[in-house]
Design a protein around this motif. Sequence first.
Motif, mmCIF file in Angstrom:
data_model
loop_
_atom_site.group_PDB
_atom_site.id
_atom_site.type_symbol
_atom_site.label_atom_id
_atom_site.label_comp_id
_atom_site.label_asym_id
_atom_site.label_seq_id
_atom_site.Cartn_x
_atom_site.Cartn_y
_atom_site.Cartn_z
ATOM 1 N N SER A 35 65.768 30.500 80.430
ATOM 2 C CA SER A 35 65.695 31.819 79.468
ATOM 3 C C SER A 35 66.899 31.601 78.485
ATOM 4 N N LYS A 36 66.431 32.266 77.249
ATOM 5 C CA LYS A 36 67.219 32.332 76.334
ATOM 6 C C LYS A 36 67.275 33.977 75.613
ATOM 7 N N ILE A 37 68.402 34.569 75.909
ATOM 8 C CA ILE A 37 68.572 35.918 75.182
ATOM 9 C C ILE A 37 69.341 35.685 73.913
ATOM 10 N N TYR A 38 69.052 35.962 72.701
ATOM 11 C CA TYR A 38 70.021 36.085 71.633
ATOM 12 C C TYR A 38 71.072 36.911 71.639
ATOM 13 N N SER A 39 72.045 37.098 70.940
ATOM 14 C CA SER A 39 73.154 37.808 71.126
ATOM 15 C C SER A 39 72.580 39.342 70.536
ATOM 16 N N ASN A 40 71.714 39.285 69.666
ATOM 17 C CA ASN A 40 70.904 40.732 69.240
ATOM 18 C C ASN A 40 70.163 41.028 70.488
ATOM 19 N N GLY A 41 70.013 40.744 71.605
ATOM 20 C CA GLY A 41 69.163 41.161 72.586
ATOM 21 C C GLY A 41 67.772 40.662 72.596
ATOM 22 N N LEU A 43 71.092 22.825 70.560
ATOM 23 C CA LEU A 43 71.350 23.180 69.357
ATOM 24 C C LEU A 43 71.724 24.931 69.386
ATOM 25 N N ILE A 44 70.898 25.328 70.455
ATOM 26 C CA ILE A 44 71.374 26.804 71.024
ATOM 27 C C ILE A 44 71.860 26.482 72.371
ATOM 28 N N THR A 45 72.632 27.494 72.990
ATOM 29 C CA THR A 45 72.961 27.629 74.419
ATOM 30 C C THR A 45 72.060 28.277 75.061
HETATM 31 P P1 ADP Z 1 73.352 32.319 69.846
HETATM 32 O O1 ADP Z 1 73.093 33.480 70.844
HETATM 33 O O2 ADP Z 1 72.604 31.066 70.128
HETATM 34 O O3 ADP Z 1 74.920 32.198 69.712
HETATM 35 P P2 ADP Z 1 73.123 34.151 67.624
HETATM 36 O O4 ADP Z 1 72.313 35.507 68.087
HETATM 37 O O5 ADP Z 1 74.593 34.155 67.698
HETATM 38 O O6 ADP Z 1 72.846 33.054 68.513
HETATM 39 O O7 ADP Z 1 72.625 33.803 66.232
HETATM 40 C C1 ADP Z 1 72.584 32.710 65.550
HETATM 41 C C2 ADP Z 1 72.447 32.807 63.950
HETATM 42 O O8 ADP Z 1 71.060 33.064 63.831
HETATM 43 C C3 ADP Z 1 73.094 33.938 63.557
HETATM 44 O O9 ADP Z 1 73.748 33.224 62.350
HETATM 45 C C4 ADP Z 1 72.335 34.909 63.403
HETATM 46 O O10 ADP Z 1 72.604 35.717 61.971
HETATM 47 C C5 ADP Z 1 71.033 34.238 62.972
HETATM 48 N N1 ADP Z 1 69.681 35.062 63.506
HETATM 49 C C6 ADP Z 1 69.695 36.219 63.959
HETATM 50 N N2 ADP Z 1 68.653 36.905 64.135
HETATM 51 C C7 ADP Z 1 67.933 36.151 63.933
HETATM 52 C C8 ADP Z 1 66.384 36.023 63.719
HETATM 53 N N3 ADP Z 1 65.431 37.008 64.041
HETATM 54 N N4 ADP Z 1 65.764 34.890 63.399
HETATM 55 C C9 ADP Z 1 66.496 33.687 62.885
HETATM 56 N N5 ADP Z 1 67.766 33.706 62.916
HETATM 57 C C10 ADP Z 1 68.547 34.806 63.348
#
Ligand code: ADP
Length: 239
Positions: A10-16, A53-55
Motif C-alpha cells: 500500500s502507498k499513502i502519499y503525505s497528502n492522504g 523511488l518512493i517508499t
Molecule cells: P512521499 O510520500 O513518497 O515522500 P510526497 O507526498 O512527499 O511523496 O510527494 C512527493 C512529491 O510529489 C512532492 O514534491 C509533491 O509536491 C509532489 N506531488 C504532490 N501531489 C502530487 C500529485 N497528485 N501528483 C504528482 N505529484 C505530486
Amino acid sequence: KTILKFDGVSKIYSNGVHALKNVSFEIKEGEFVSIIGPSGSGKSTLLRAVNQLITISEGKIILDDEEISKQKGKDLRNQRRKVGMIFQNYNLVYSLSVLQNVLHGRLGYMSGLNGILGRYKEEDKIEALNLLNELGLKDFAYNRAADLSGGQKQRVGIARAIMQNPKILLCDEPIASLDPSSAKTIMDLLKSMTAKRNIACLVNLHQLDVAVNYSTRIIGLSKGQIMFNDSPENLNAAM
Ligand code: ADP
Ligand code: ADP
C-alpha cells in the motif's frame, strides 16, 4: 523463477491520497506484463515503488529474492542496477552522443562523469555499438541525442536500459509521446530484445489494444487496487 513480487503493498502519499491498496502480484523471468488503468489509478506509483523511488507505506517488495523495500545504501544501489527504466520522455542526456548515452547504462548513474569524459572499456563500446546496430541506429552512434526523432530517442533509451544488464525493465508509458508507426516499432523492439535476453518487462500503457497484442499477462488497476491479473485472452472473455 520469480523476479519481482509485491506482497500486500500500500502507498499513502503525505497528502492522504491512497494510491495503492493491498497490491499483490508476481512476475517471472522473461514475462511481458502490461499495467492498464485510467489516469490516477496508481500505475506510475506502482512502477516507482519497484526500485524504491518512493517508499511504500505497507507490505513487501521482493526483487530477485531480496526485500528491496527494506534495503538501503550500497545494497539498494546494487538492487537498483537490476532494474532498467524506460521513460515516456526518454530522459536522454541531449548534449551527449547516442553512444555516450548508451554507455551510461553500463557505467551507472553514480559514475556518469566517466562516461562524459570518455572513460569506458573498449569491450563496453563494442557491446553498445552492437546494441545500436540491433536497434537500427548504427549510423547514429556519433550523432547528438538531441538530433534524433522521438522513436529514435526511445530506441536509444532501450539500448541504454539493456546495457545495464537488468533482470527487469520498467517502462512508464513508453509510447505515449510517439506516432502510431514509431509506437509499433518500439513495442516490437521492447518485446523482442527482452525476450531474447530473458528480461522481464513491466509496462504502463494507456492503450488496451497494445497491451492485448504484446503482453503475456495484463494487470488491471482501478483506484489503487488490482481488478484483473490474467492473460489477454481471458481479458477479452471477461469483457
Ligand atoms: P512521499 O510520500 O513518497 O515522500 P510526497 O507526498 O512527499 O511523496 O510527494 C512527493 C512529491 O510529489 C512532492 O514534491 C509533491 O509536491 C509532489 N506531488 C504532490 N501531489 C502530487 C500529485 N497528485 N501528483 C504528482 N505529484 C505530486
Ligand atoms: P497513474 O499513473 O495511473 O495516472 P499515479 O500513480 O500517478 O496514477 O497516481 C495515483 C494517485 O496518487 C493519484 O490520485 C495521484 O494524484 C496521486 N499521486 C501521485 N503521485 C503523488 C505524489 N507524489 N504525491 C501525492 N499524490 C500523488
